[in-house]
Enzyme design. Structure first.
Site, PDB file in Angstrom:
ATOM      1  N   HIS A 100       0.803  -1.233   0.000  1.00 32.89           N
ATOM      2  CA  HIS A 100       0.000   0.000   0.000  1.00 32.89           C
ATOM      3  C   HIS A 100       0.831   1.275   0.000  1.00 32.89           C
ATOM      4  CE1 HIS A 100       0.111   1.589   4.218  1.00 32.89           C
ATOM      5  NE2 HIS A 100       0.630   0.398   4.413  1.00 32.89           N
ATOM      6  N   CYS A 148       0.115  16.749  19.648  1.00 35.80           N
ATOM      7  CA  CYS A 148      -0.720  17.402  20.639  1.00 35.80           C
ATOM      8  C   CYS A 148      -1.831  16.469  21.119  1.00 35.80           C
ATOM      9  CB  CYS A 148      -1.313  18.665  20.043  1.00 35.80           C
ATOM     10  SG  CYS A 148      -1.886  19.822  21.263  1.00 35.80           S
TER      11      CYS A 148
END
Lengths: 137, 403
Positions: free
Chosen positions: B203, B327
């Site tokens: 992929h 984050c």
């Protein structure tokens, strides 16, 4: 993870971005966070003789939720007395912005920034700094 | 031009329509089990697999018998490292790898440490390349395997594979490489490069997800790995499980297309990447991460100082890219790869990876340049750090409230 509409709104059109004169006696400045942690907020308030916040400005280095939290905080601060401002709780920001659990630290930082700005103002005006609760993140 | 624009081809690539076309019959009328020896359904499926094996072998310069099909590169990494550790236990228990490897390698090594393996994690230099002298110094008589990735997934740097394999062999160890980002993108030849085991995946080269391969050398030396899955003894006993025939056919076709189009595609992509990179590094305080001479043609990793990566990606809303910022992770730790280069945390938080691909057009790159510039400037207008930098304040002298 998709952002809530309110986060996107505050992020795209942040309210009250800017800088107040940090030397002025009626201006309180809070600078919290650290670059290494990926978020730094600077929040400033301008206070009149009746202890009412007449203006609030911010600049934030951080993710969309951090920017939205500080933008919303400045909106809420304007027109509030110092005592009312102290009552703003990070969970109020979480609720309003629909922040997911991984972004709660952004709201905690905004609450810290508010309290830190108020303390800066208090110290400048001969008052004692209030004890700040330790950040939880 | 359609929005959003996909520039995250190091994460995954779209399936090439020609690959899909090759796969389709194997979902329907050619559905047989490749291990069914007694009827035409099985033979047809087996033919498809055999042909794919040739296509794969041709791309990397090996023989068909050296290809073990797996569910992807992660499984191939696991099979190679765990399989060598078990098979060569009599010879030693020491493995050498590097700190910038993919988690599929690092976490496999950590797993083996609990089972008695000794693992050396080599640091990389500032440009992301390992230090050959350090590798040489780390070799011991117990070293059975050196595993160093070919091209890095975050910054695209290409390790000196020939030199690394020569050092491994000189000390009697096998050399394995996770070449997931390199196979199909740049010439990889297992003999010229001295590779004994190599993991890669479909992929990342316009093939389907869920299929990959492990190359296992059969001559000079004959390498063996202990199977990690027990069952019907498929793939020369090294990987049991009914073969994913449509996936394997897709991997084969993807390899063939990459081989035939590589030269032109490399030229096209590196020109586009250079255009993107030079336009974006015109912005003040922007830095390219990793070695710029030895790297994959389609990756650019750039740090825009004083803006945070995740916030920046939100402003680049029509661009699908990725960031070394974290984050959202519980640890809030930025990319360990960028930190391994010695990048400070704030620069690691400020990084964006652009991964170009076969379907990326020049028009899209031009759009990405404008969109990124606008986003960086928008975020800098909002950044207290940028303001302080502009005022000449030394940010390293500030006592930050660590949290």
């Amino acid at each position: 993870m998709a952002y809530s509409e309110k986060v996107i709104d505050h992020y795209t059109n942040p309210r009250n971005v800017g800088t107040l004169n940090k030397e002025a006696k009626n201006v309180g400045t809070g600078l919290v966070g650290a670059p290494e942690c990926g978020d730094v907020m600077r929040l400033q308030i301008e206070v009149d003789d009746n202890n009412v916040i007449t203006d609030a400005k911010f600049k934030t280095f951080g993710c969309g939720s951090a920017i939205a939290s500080s933008s919303l905080a400045t909106e809420w601060l304007k027109g509030k007395s110092i005592d009312q401002a102290l009552e703003i709780d990070n969970m109020d920001l979480v609720e309003e912005l629909a922040l997911p659990p991984v972004k709660i630290h952004c709201s905690v930082l905004a609450e810290d920034a508010i309290k830190s700005a108020i303390n800066d103002y208090r110290v400048k005006n001969g008052l004692e700094a209030l004890a700040l609760p330790k950040s939880h993140h | 031009m359609e929005l959003p624009i996909y520039l995250d081809n190091n994460a995954t690539t779209p399936l090439d329509p020609r690959v899909l076309e090759a796969m389709l019959p194997y979902f329907t009328n050619k559905f047989g089990n490749a291990a069914s020896r007694n009827h035409a359904f099985g033979w047809v499926a087996e033919e498809g697999v055999d042909y794919a094996r040739e296509q794969v072998a041709k791309l990397i310069g090996c023989t068909e018998k050296e290809i073990i099909f797996t569910s992807g590169a992660t499984e191939a990494d696991n099979l190679a490292i765990k399989g060598v550790f078990e098979m060569y236990a009599d010879k030693g228990n020491h493995i050498i790898t590097a700190t910038t490897e993919h988690k599929a390698v690092l976490d496999t090594c950590k797993h083996l440490e609990k089972q008695g393996a000794k693992v050396t994690y080599l640091n990389v230099k500032e440009d992301g390349l390992i230090d050959l002298a350090e590798l040489e110094a780390a070799m011991t008589p117990e070293t059975i395997l050196v595993t160093i990735m070919y091209g890095n997934n975050e910054i695209g740097v290409i390790q000196p594979i020939k030199e690394i394999s020569a050092i491994a062999h000189k000390h009697g160890a096998l050399f394995m490489t996770d070449a997931t980002q390199a196979v199909g993108k740049i010439p990889v030849d297992v003999n010229a490069d001295g590779i004994d085991l190599m993991a890669f995946s479909a992929h990342k080269m316009y093939g389907p997800k869920g299929v990959g391969a492990l190359y296992v050398r059969r001559k000079g030396p004959r390498v063996k790995v202990t199977a990690q899955m027990d069952g019907g003894g498929h793939e020369r006993g090294m990987r049991s499980g009914t073969l994913n025939v449509p996936g394997i056919v897709g991997l084969g076709k993807a390899c063939e297309l990459c081989r035939l189009e590589m030269d032109e595609e490399t030229k096209r992509l590196s020109a586009l990447r250079d255009k993107l990179e030079s336009a974006l590094t015109v912005l003040e305080e922007s830095y390219v991460n990793g070695n710029v001479q030895h790297r994959l043609p389609h990756v650019a990793n750039i740090s825009f100082k004083y803006v945070e990566g995740e916030g920046l990606m939100m402003a680049m809303k029509d661009l699908a890219v990725s960031s070394g910022s974290a984050c959202t992770s519980a640890s809030l730790e930025p990319s360990y790869v960028l930190k391994s280069l010695g990048l400070s945390d704030d620069l690691a938080h400020s990084s964006i990876r652009f991964g170009l691909g076969r379907f990326t057009t020049e028009e899209e790159v031009d759009y990405a340049i404008e969109n990124t510039k606008k986003a960086v400037n928008h975020l800098r207008d909002l950044s207290p750090l940028w303001e302080m930098f502009k005022e000449g304040i030394d940010l390293s002298k500030i006592e930050w409230a660590e949290h």
